[in-house]
Design a protein around this motif. Structure first.
Motif, PDB file in Angstrom:
ATOM      1  N   ILE B  32       0.840  -1.212   0.000  1.00 30.87           N
ATOM      2  CA  ILE B  32       0.000   0.000   0.000  1.00 30.87           C
ATOM      3  C   ILE B  32       0.870   1.255   0.000  1.00 30.87           C
ATOM      4  CG2 ILE B  32      -1.696   1.304   1.362  1.00 30.87           C
ATOM      5  CD1 ILE B  32      -2.800  -1.416   2.343  1.00 30.87           C
ATOM      6  N   ALA B  33       1.932   1.222   0.799  1.00 31.03           N
ATOM      7  CA  ALA B  33       2.830   2.381   0.864  1.00 31.03           C
ATOM      8  C   ALA B  33       3.568   2.587  -0.458  1.00 31.03           C
ATOM      9  CB  ALA B  33       3.827   2.204   2.010  1.00 31.03           C
ATOM     10  N   ASP B  46      -4.965   4.536   4.478  1.00 30.41           N
ATOM     11  CA  ASP B  46      -4.954   3.625   5.628  1.00 30.41           C
ATOM     12  C   ASP B  46      -4.386   2.272   5.197  1.00 30.41           C
ATOM     13  OD1 ASP B  46      -6.039   5.598   7.161  1.00 30.41           O
ATOM     14  OD2 ASP B  46      -7.904   4.536   7.611  1.00 30.41           O
ATOM     15  N   GLY B  47      -3.596   1.701   6.062  1.00 27.14           N
ATOM     16  CA  GLY B  47      -2.982   0.405   5.756  1.00 27.14           C
ATOM     17  C   GLY B  47      -1.541   0.537   5.303  1.00 27.14           C
ATOM     18  N   PHE B  77       8.920   1.896  12.882  1.00 28.02           N
ATOM     19  CA  PHE B  77       7.908   1.861  11.828  1.00 28.02           C
ATOM     20  C   PHE B  77       6.755   2.812  12.074  1.00 28.02           C
ATOM     21  CE2 PHE B  77       6.767  -1.679  14.560  1.00 28.02           C
ATOM     22  CZ  PHE B  77       5.397  -1.602  14.649  1.00 28.02           C
ATOM     23  N   MET B  78       6.056   3.086  11.006  1.00 28.17           N
ATOM     24  CA  MET B  78       4.889   3.961  11.012  1.00 28.17           C
ATOM     25  C   MET B  78       3.745   3.222  10.328  1.00 28.17           C
ATOM     26  SD  MET B  78       6.626   7.533   9.628  1.00 28.17           S
ATOM     27  CE  MET B  78       5.056   8.445   9.646  1.00 28.17           C
ATOM     28  N   VAL B  79       2.581   3.242  10.967  1.00 35.79           N
ATOM     29  CA  VAL B  79       1.395   2.562  10.441  1.00 35.79           C
ATOM     30  C   VAL B  79       0.286   3.593  10.263  1.00 35.79           C
ATOM     31  CG1 VAL B  79      -0.364   0.818  10.929  1.00 35.79           C
ATOM     32  CG2 VAL B  79       2.002   0.449  11.689  1.00 35.79           C
ATOM     33  N   GLY B  90      -2.730  10.582  11.994  1.00 39.19           N
ATOM     34  CA  GLY B  90      -3.175   9.345  11.346  1.00 39.19           C
ATOM     35  C   GLY B  90      -2.127   8.249  11.366  1.00 39.19           C
ATOM     36  N   TRP B  91      -1.001   8.531  11.998  1.00 41.19           N
ATOM     37  CA  TRP B  91       0.092   7.549  12.025  1.00 41.19           C
ATOM     38  C   TRP B  91       0.334   7.034  13.447  1.00 41.19           C
ATOM     39  CZ3 TRP B  91       2.281   5.708   7.663  1.00 41.19           C
ATOM     40  CH2 TRP B  91       2.231   6.480   6.500  1.00 41.19           C
TER      41      TRP B  91
END
Lengths: 130, 130
Positions: B32-33, B46-47, B77-79, B90-91
């Motif tokens: 997704i990223a 998102d995701g 990490f960042m989600v 949002g992270w």
């Protein structure tokens, strides 16, 4: 030689930094190469390909003491084919600058350096970064 | 938070070097990223997950002027989950040291720095390296 298709989607073996070239690099491997690294298989099997994009090392505009990739300087790669490249340790070496192969003089310098320094690691400098 | 499974097999966004921590890092993204980066999509959907293993920067034993990864220092990490992490852009942010999450004090320092420096890039420092 041509640049291996889709290499930018390959998995990461490791990263490196070279002061004299002021560059940051990532070393990527195709599936055959990654499998060999992860199973500690040496020599690398035929079909293994390693690729190393080198970017200009530039200061982050947003964070002190940090360096990030600037423009792409060139892309190096190594292709294992023990018959085709028997005279250079089974590896073919390539450098591409702006998508075009570097000249023969540049390519002639690859193997001698790998041969002298990393003969015991199948002529490959890069180790897998955990 | 747990470390995202299989992150070491993800594709490469970029690399970086930090002098004050004497570290070399690679920034990897899940599908997704990577799709968002390659289509210049901001904010990240998102995701999206970004992960950054940081290795000690050590001199190559085999080649002058060259630095390579030593031991793994930690994994950040960042989600992206715009509802769950609404208060931090949002992270969700995580750091793992030897597989275990860093303490809350460390985590509390993540967002403020991203907020100040890279608000206009959806709070993400790393740009895609071509």
């Amino acid at each position: 030689m041509t640049i291996p298709k889709g290499y930018r989607n390959w998995q990461t073996v490791a990263v490196s930094q070279r002061d004299d070239k002021d560059s940051l690099r990532v070393i990527l491997g195709n599936d055959i190469a990654m499998k060999a690294y992860r199973s500690n298989t040496l020599p690398f099997p035929d079909g293994a390909v390693l690729v190393k994009p080198s970017w200009k090392r530039v200061k982050s505009a947003e964070f002190d003491n940090t360096f990030v990739p600037g423009g792409l300087m060139w892309v190096d790669f190594m292709v294992k084919n023990s018959k085709k490249y028997a005279s250079t340790g089974g590896w073919g070496f390539g450098r591409f600058i702006e998508g075009k192969p570097a000249d023969e003089k540049v390519h002639a310098t690859c193997f001698p350096c790998h041969q002298v320094n990393v003969k015991d690691h199948d002529f490959v400098f890069t180790r897998y970064a955990p």
